[in-house]
Design a protein around this motif. Structure first.
Motif, PDB file in Angstrom:
ATOM      1  N   UNK A  36       0.877  -1.454   0.026  1.00  0.00           N
ATOM      2  CA  UNK A  36       0.033  -0.069  -0.119  1.00  0.00           C
ATOM      3  C   UNK A  36       0.915   1.200   0.039  1.00  0.00           C
ATOM      4  N   UNK A  37       0.662   2.294  -0.772  1.00  0.00           N
ATOM      5  CA  UNK A  37       1.268   3.352  -0.982  1.00  0.00           C
ATOM      6  C   UNK A  37       0.462   4.562  -0.779  1.00  0.00           C
ATOM      7  N   UNK A  38       1.039   5.798  -0.673  1.00  0.00           N
ATOM      8  CA  UNK A  38       0.282   6.954  -0.447  1.00  0.00           C
ATOM      9  C   UNK A  38      -0.022   7.897  -1.760  1.00  0.00           C
ATOM     10  N   UNK A  39       0.753   7.641  -2.821  1.00  0.00           N
ATOM     11  CA  UNK A  39       0.610   8.216  -4.011  1.00  0.00           C
ATOM     12  C   UNK A  39       0.658   7.388  -5.254  1.00  0.00           C
ATOM     13  N   UNK A  40      -0.191   7.935  -6.385  1.00  0.00           N
ATOM     14  CA  UNK A  40      -0.028   6.986  -7.788  1.00  0.00           C
ATOM     15  C   UNK A  40       1.447   6.828  -8.041  1.00  0.00           C
ATOM     16  N   UNK A  41       2.301   8.341  -7.984  1.00  0.00           N
ATOM     17  CA  UNK A  41       3.687   8.209  -8.276  1.00  0.00           C
ATOM     18  C   UNK A  41       4.345   6.932  -7.896  1.00  0.00           C
ATOM     19  N   UNK A  62       5.692 -15.047 -10.557  1.00  0.00           N
ATOM     20  CA  UNK A  62       4.721 -14.510  -9.829  1.00  0.00           C
ATOM     21  C   UNK A  62       3.947 -13.096 -10.498  1.00  0.00           C
ATOM     22  N   UNK A  63       2.686 -13.159 -10.160  1.00  0.00           N
ATOM     23  CA  UNK A  63       1.990 -12.166 -10.815  1.00  0.00           C
ATOM     24  C   UNK A  63       1.733 -10.807 -10.085  1.00  0.00           C
ATOM     25  N   UNK A  64       2.194  -9.693 -10.692  1.00  0.00           N
ATOM     26  CA  UNK A  64       1.949  -8.396 -10.046  1.00  0.00           C
ATOM     27  C   UNK A  64       1.090  -7.625 -10.741  1.00  0.00           C
ATOM     28  N   UNK A  65       0.091  -7.005  -9.785  1.00  0.00           N
ATOM     29  CA  UNK A  65      -1.030  -6.067 -10.401  1.00  0.00           C
ATOM     30  C   UNK A  65      -1.224  -4.888  -9.524  1.00  0.00           C
ATOM     31  N   UNK A  66      -1.917  -3.808 -10.078  1.00  0.00           N
ATOM     32  CA  UNK A  66      -2.074  -2.409  -9.353  1.00  0.00           C
ATOM     33  C   UNK A  66      -3.786  -2.295  -9.282  1.00  0.00           C
ATOM     34  N   UNK A  67      -4.106  -2.157  -7.884  1.00  0.00           N
ATOM     35  CA  UNK A  67      -5.456  -1.858  -7.816  1.00  0.00           C
ATOM     36  C   UNK A  67      -5.939  -0.537  -7.529  1.00  0.00           C
ATOM     37  N   UNK A  68      -6.682   0.093  -8.377  1.00  0.00           N
ATOM     38  CA  UNK A  68      -6.917   1.565  -8.121  1.00  0.00           C
ATOM     39  C   UNK A  68      -8.452   1.709  -7.836  1.00  0.00           C
ATOM     40  N   UNK A  69      -8.782   3.102  -7.301  1.00  0.00           N
ATOM     41  CA  UNK A  69      -9.888   3.055  -7.411  1.00  0.00           C
ATOM     42  C   UNK A  69     -10.816   2.915  -8.578  1.00  0.00           C
ATOM     43  N   UNK A  70     -12.070   2.861  -8.622  1.00  0.00           N
ATOM     44  CA  UNK A  70     -12.950   2.487 -10.010  1.00  0.00           C
ATOM     45  C   UNK A  70     -13.082   3.919 -10.780  1.00  0.00           C
ATOM     46  N   UNK A  71     -12.843   4.986 -10.095  1.00  0.00           N
ATOM     47  CA  UNK A  71     -13.183   6.434 -10.724  1.00  0.00           C
ATOM     48  C   UNK A  71     -11.822   6.563 -11.874  1.00  0.00           C
ATOM     49  N   UNK A  72     -10.823   5.687 -11.412  1.00  0.00           N
ATOM     50  CA  UNK A  72      -9.484   6.019 -12.515  1.00  0.00           C
ATOM     51  C   UNK A  72      -9.591   5.292 -13.603  1.00  0.00           C
ATOM     52  N   UNK A  73     -10.931   4.430 -14.052  1.00  0.00           N
ATOM     53  CA  UNK A  73     -11.047   3.530 -15.102  1.00  0.00           C
ATOM     54  C   UNK A  73     -12.123   4.113 -15.976  1.00  0.00           C
ATOM     55  N   UNK A  74     -11.920   3.917 -17.394  1.00  0.00           N
ATOM     56  CA  UNK A  74     -12.796   4.451 -18.411  1.00  0.00           C
ATOM     57  C   UNK A  74     -13.994   3.543 -18.507  1.00  0.00           C
ATOM     58  N   UNK A 185      -7.894   3.010  -0.632  1.00  0.00           N
ATOM     59  CA  UNK A 185      -8.610   2.156  -1.117  1.00  0.00           C
ATOM     60  C   UNK A 185      -8.210   0.636  -0.251  1.00  0.00           C
ATOM     61  N   UNK A 186      -7.168   0.416   0.308  1.00  0.00           N
ATOM     62  CA  UNK A 186      -6.803  -0.670   1.246  1.00  0.00           C
ATOM     63  C   UNK A 186      -7.632  -0.301   2.504  1.00  0.00           C
ATOM     64  N   UNK A 187      -7.813   0.646   2.946  1.00  0.00           N
ATOM     65  CA  UNK A 187      -8.583   0.987   4.259  1.00  0.00           C
ATOM     66  C   UNK A 187     -10.103   0.822   4.077  1.00  0.00           C
ATOM     67  N   UNK A 196     -12.177  -6.001  -2.491  1.00  0.00           N
ATOM     68  CA  UNK A 196     -11.177  -5.721  -3.677  1.00  0.00           C
ATOM     69  C   UNK A 196      -9.941  -6.841  -3.712  1.00  0.00           C
ATOM     70  N   UNK A 197      -9.730  -7.120  -2.558  1.00  0.00           N
ATOM     71  CA  UNK A 197      -8.639  -8.018  -2.438  1.00  0.00           C
ATOM     72  C   UNK A 197      -8.842  -9.456  -2.401  1.00  0.00           C
ATOM     73  N   UNK A 198     -10.386  -9.939  -2.138  1.00  0.00           N
ATOM     74  CA  UNK A 198     -10.385 -11.359  -2.042  1.00  0.00           C
ATOM     75  C   UNK A 198     -10.039 -12.221  -3.023  1.00  0.00           C
TER      76      UNK A 198
END
Length: 199
Positions: A36-41, A62-74, A185-187, A196-198
């Motif tokens: 979990x990070x504080x910024x998108x950067x 291993x597979x690595x993915x990013x999880x963002x809030x739904x509003x960041x998607x088209x 998002x994690x909180x 989101x992470x199940x």
């Protein structure tokens, strides 16, 4: 069997330290690792630089993915409904925002931005993550065409559910071994929000 909290300066190896400590559990499929990070950067740095360097050398499967809030998607449905003259009533969505947004573009440029965004998505030049846009798109156009969780009918009820960037990414997240997200998002997920992470 406790919680470890540390503060340290930039570039001294924090990422390598916590990833190396967690890798054995992730490799043995006992746990997923959530970073979990504080910024998108910082999310971008982890996804594009730090984690690939570690994974390529130690755990390339291993597979690595990013999880963002739904509003960041088209959202292809919202984008089409925002176009002037769109009378498509086929979606099972009730949302006053769709009708209210029509014919309210402040300039021809905004309308071109939206049409360009739709064209890029349809031609697979834009995968639907607004953080990866290569062309300029105003915040107003993003707000007219991003996913609105309050009015989304869900993947199965939407005619564009199979190409929805949000649900495509969620499917990848469920299969991921390491997930990079942000604190908010994690909180939200931890405190009873959408799971989101199940697995």
């Amino acid at each position: 069997k406790g919680v470890f909290v540390a503060q340290a300066g930039t570039g001294i190896g924090k990422t390598i330290s916590y990833v190396l400590g967690a890798l054995p559990l992730v490799i043995n499929k006992q746990h997923k690792l959530i970073v979990s990070t504080h910024t998108i950067a910082l999310q971008t740095q982890l996804i594009e630089k730090d984690l690939p360097e570690i994974m390529n050398n130690l755990a390339p499967t291993l597979k690595v993915e990013v999880s963002k809030g739904s509003g960041r998607y088209f959202c292809p449905v919202r984008a089409m409904k925002a176009l002037p003259g769109c009378e498509d009533k086929s979606e099972e969505i009730v949302d006053d925002l769709f009708d209210d947004s029509k014919n309210k573009f402040s300039s021809v440029t905004e309308l071109r931005e939206l049409k360009g965004l739709i064209a890029d998505f349809n031609e697979k030049m834009f995968a639907g993550d607004f953080d990866t846009l290569t062309r300029y798109v105003s915040s107003r156009i993003i707000n007219l065409s991003n996913r609105d969780s309050a009015h989304c009918p869900g993947k199965k009820k939407c005619s564009k559910g199979d190409v929805c960037p949000f649900y495509i990414q969620r499917d990848r997240i469920y299969k991921a071994d390491i997930i990079v997200t942000n604190h908010a998002l994690l909180s939200y997920s931890t405190l009873g929000g959408h799971a989101t992470f199940s697995p």
